[in-house]
Design a protein around this motif. Structure first.
Motif, mmCIF file in Angstrom:
data_model
loop_
_atom_site.group_PDB
_atom_site.id
_atom_site.type_symbol
_atom_site.label_atom_id
_atom_site.label_comp_id
_atom_site.label_asym_id
_atom_site.label_seq_id
_atom_site.Cartn_x
_atom_site.Cartn_y
_atom_site.Cartn_z
ATOM 1 N N ALA A 29 0.816 -1.219 0.000
ATOM 2 C CA ALA A 29 0.000 0.000 0.000
ATOM 3 C C ALA A 29 0.845 1.263 0.000
ATOM 4 O O ALA A 29 0.512 2.238 -0.678
ATOM 5 N N ALA A 50 -1.164 -2.673 -5.515
ATOM 6 C CA ALA A 50 -2.241 -3.538 -5.039
ATOM 7 C C ALA A 50 -1.871 -5.006 -5.254
ATOM 8 O O ALA A 50 -1.017 -5.323 -6.080
ATOM 9 N N ASP A 96 -2.766 -7.358 -7.153
ATOM 10 C CA ASP A 96 -3.558 -7.502 -8.373
ATOM 11 C C ASP A 96 -3.280 -8.798 -9.123
ATOM 12 O O ASP A 96 -3.917 -9.080 -10.142
ATOM 13 N N PHE A 154 -11.437 -8.027 -3.003
ATOM 14 C CA PHE A 154 -10.681 -6.904 -2.440
ATOM 15 C C PHE A 154 -11.513 -5.626 -2.384
ATOM 16 O O PHE A 154 -11.370 -4.833 -1.459
ATOM 17 N N ALA A 155 -12.395 -5.401 -3.354
ATOM 18 C CA ALA A 155 -13.174 -4.170 -3.412
ATOM 19 C C ALA A 155 -14.584 -4.334 -2.848
ATOM 20 O O ALA A 155 -15.159 -3.371 -2.342
ATOM 21 N N ARG A 186 -17.996 -4.992 -0.753
ATOM 22 C CA ARG A 186 -18.389 -4.797 0.649
ATOM 23 C C ARG A 186 -18.470 -6.132 1.375
ATOM 24 O O ARG A 186 -18.295 -6.202 2.580
ATOM 25 N N ASP A 202 -13.661 -4.756 1.206
ATOM 26 C CA ASP A 202 -14.220 -3.405 1.067
ATOM 27 C C ASP A 202 -13.132 -2.345 0.874
ATOM 28 O O ASP A 202 -13.179 -1.274 1.437
ATOM 29 N N GLY A 203 -12.110 -2.683 0.089
ATOM 30 C CA GLY A 203 -11.046 -1.727 -0.211
ATOM 31 C C GLY A 203 -9.889 -1.744 0.774
ATOM 32 O O GLY A 203 -8.867 -1.086 0.545
ATOM 33 N N ALA A 204 -10.014 -2.482 1.856
ATOM 34 C CA ALA A 204 -8.924 -2.555 2.842
ATOM 35 C C ALA A 204 -7.761 -3.355 2.244
ATOM 36 O O ALA A 204 -7.963 -4.256 1.425
ATOM 37 N N THR A 205 -6.562 -3.053 2.667
ATOM 38 C CA THR A 205 -5.384 -3.785 2.186
ATOM 39 C C THR A 205 -4.773 -4.667 3.269
ATOM 40 O O THR A 205 -3.736 -5.275 3.056
#
Length: 191
Positions: A134, A139, A141, A172-173, A175, A179-182
Motif C-alpha cells: 500500500a 495492489a 492484483d 478486495f473491493a 463490501r 471493502d477496499g482494505a489492504t
C-alpha cells in the motif's frame, strides 16, 4: 519444546533445518519465556516451505514473536508454503504475537496455523496480513493466497477460519469482502 519450571519456563529443545532460527530465550516478564523466531533471508519465495512446531508442556508460559514483518515475494510459478503448529499442554499458556505478514503482488502462498489446546491451557494470538504494498501504491492484483487458522481444544474445533484470495478479484473491493482494505487481522484469546 518449552518446559515449565518453578522459577521460569525454559526452552528445553530446539531443532532447525535451513535458515529459520529460534533465538535464545529472554525473560523481561519474569517466568515467561520470550523467544524471537527469525528467518534471516528476510522473505519467502515460490517453492520455499517453512514448517514450525512449538510445544508448551504443563506449566510452561511462552511468548513467541518475530523481530520484523514476514514477507512472501512474487513467484514465477511455484507456491510458497508455511505451516505453524502449536501444542499447548494442560496448565500452560502460549502467546503467538508475530509482526504482520506482507504478501507481495504476484505471490503464490499457502499458510496454515493450527493451535491445539489441552484442557486448562490458554492461548492468545493473532494473524495479521497485508495484501500488496500500500505504501508504494501496489495492489495485490495478481497471485493467490490460501490462509487458514484453526483452534482446537482436544478433538473439538473452537475456530476454523479459512480464506482464499486471488489477486485483483472482487473480494478486495466488494463490501462482502475486504471493502477496499489492504490488511486483515484476526485476534484470538482462549482462556
Amino acid at each position: 519444546g518449552f518446559v515449565g519450571g518453578a522459577a521460569r519456563t525454559t526452552l528445553a529443545h530446539r531443532r532447525h533445518l535451513g535458515p529459520l532460527r529460534v533465538q535464545r530465550p529472554f525473560y523481561p516478564d519474569g517466568p515467561v519465556c520470550n523467544v524471537y523466531i527469525v528467518h534471516p533471508p528476510g522473505g519467502v519465495v515460490g517453492g520455499d516451505r517453512l514448517d514450525l512446531r512449538f510445544n508448551a508442556s504443563a506449566g510452561a508460559q511462552v511468548l513467541l514473536t518475530t523481530p520484523a514483518a514476514g514477507k512472501f515475494y512474487r513467484s514465477a510459478g511455484a507456491e510458497a508454503r508455511q505451516r505453524i503448529e502449536m501444542r499447548i499442554s494442560e496448565a500452560s499458556s502460549l502467546e503467538w504475537l508475530p509482526q504482520e505478514t506482507i504478501h507481495y503482488p504476484g505471490a503464490l502462498v499457502r499458510q496454515q496455523t493450527v493451535v491445539r489446546l489441552d484442557a486448562g491451557s490458554r492461548f492468545i494470538g493473532w494473524d495479521l496480513a497485508a495484501y500488496g504494498l500500500a505504501s508504494r501504491g501496489e495492489a495485490f492484483d495478481s497471485g493467490r493466497i490460501a490462509q487458514g487458522f484453526e483452534l482446537w481444544r482436544g478433538e473439538r474445533p473452537l475456530l476454523l477460519d479459512h480464506l482464499q484470495l486471488r489477486g485483483g478479484s472482487a473480494a478486495f473491493a466488494g463490501r462482502w469482502g475486504l471493502d477496499g482494505a489492504t490488511a486483515l487481522g484476526t485476534f484470538v484469546a482462549c482462556p
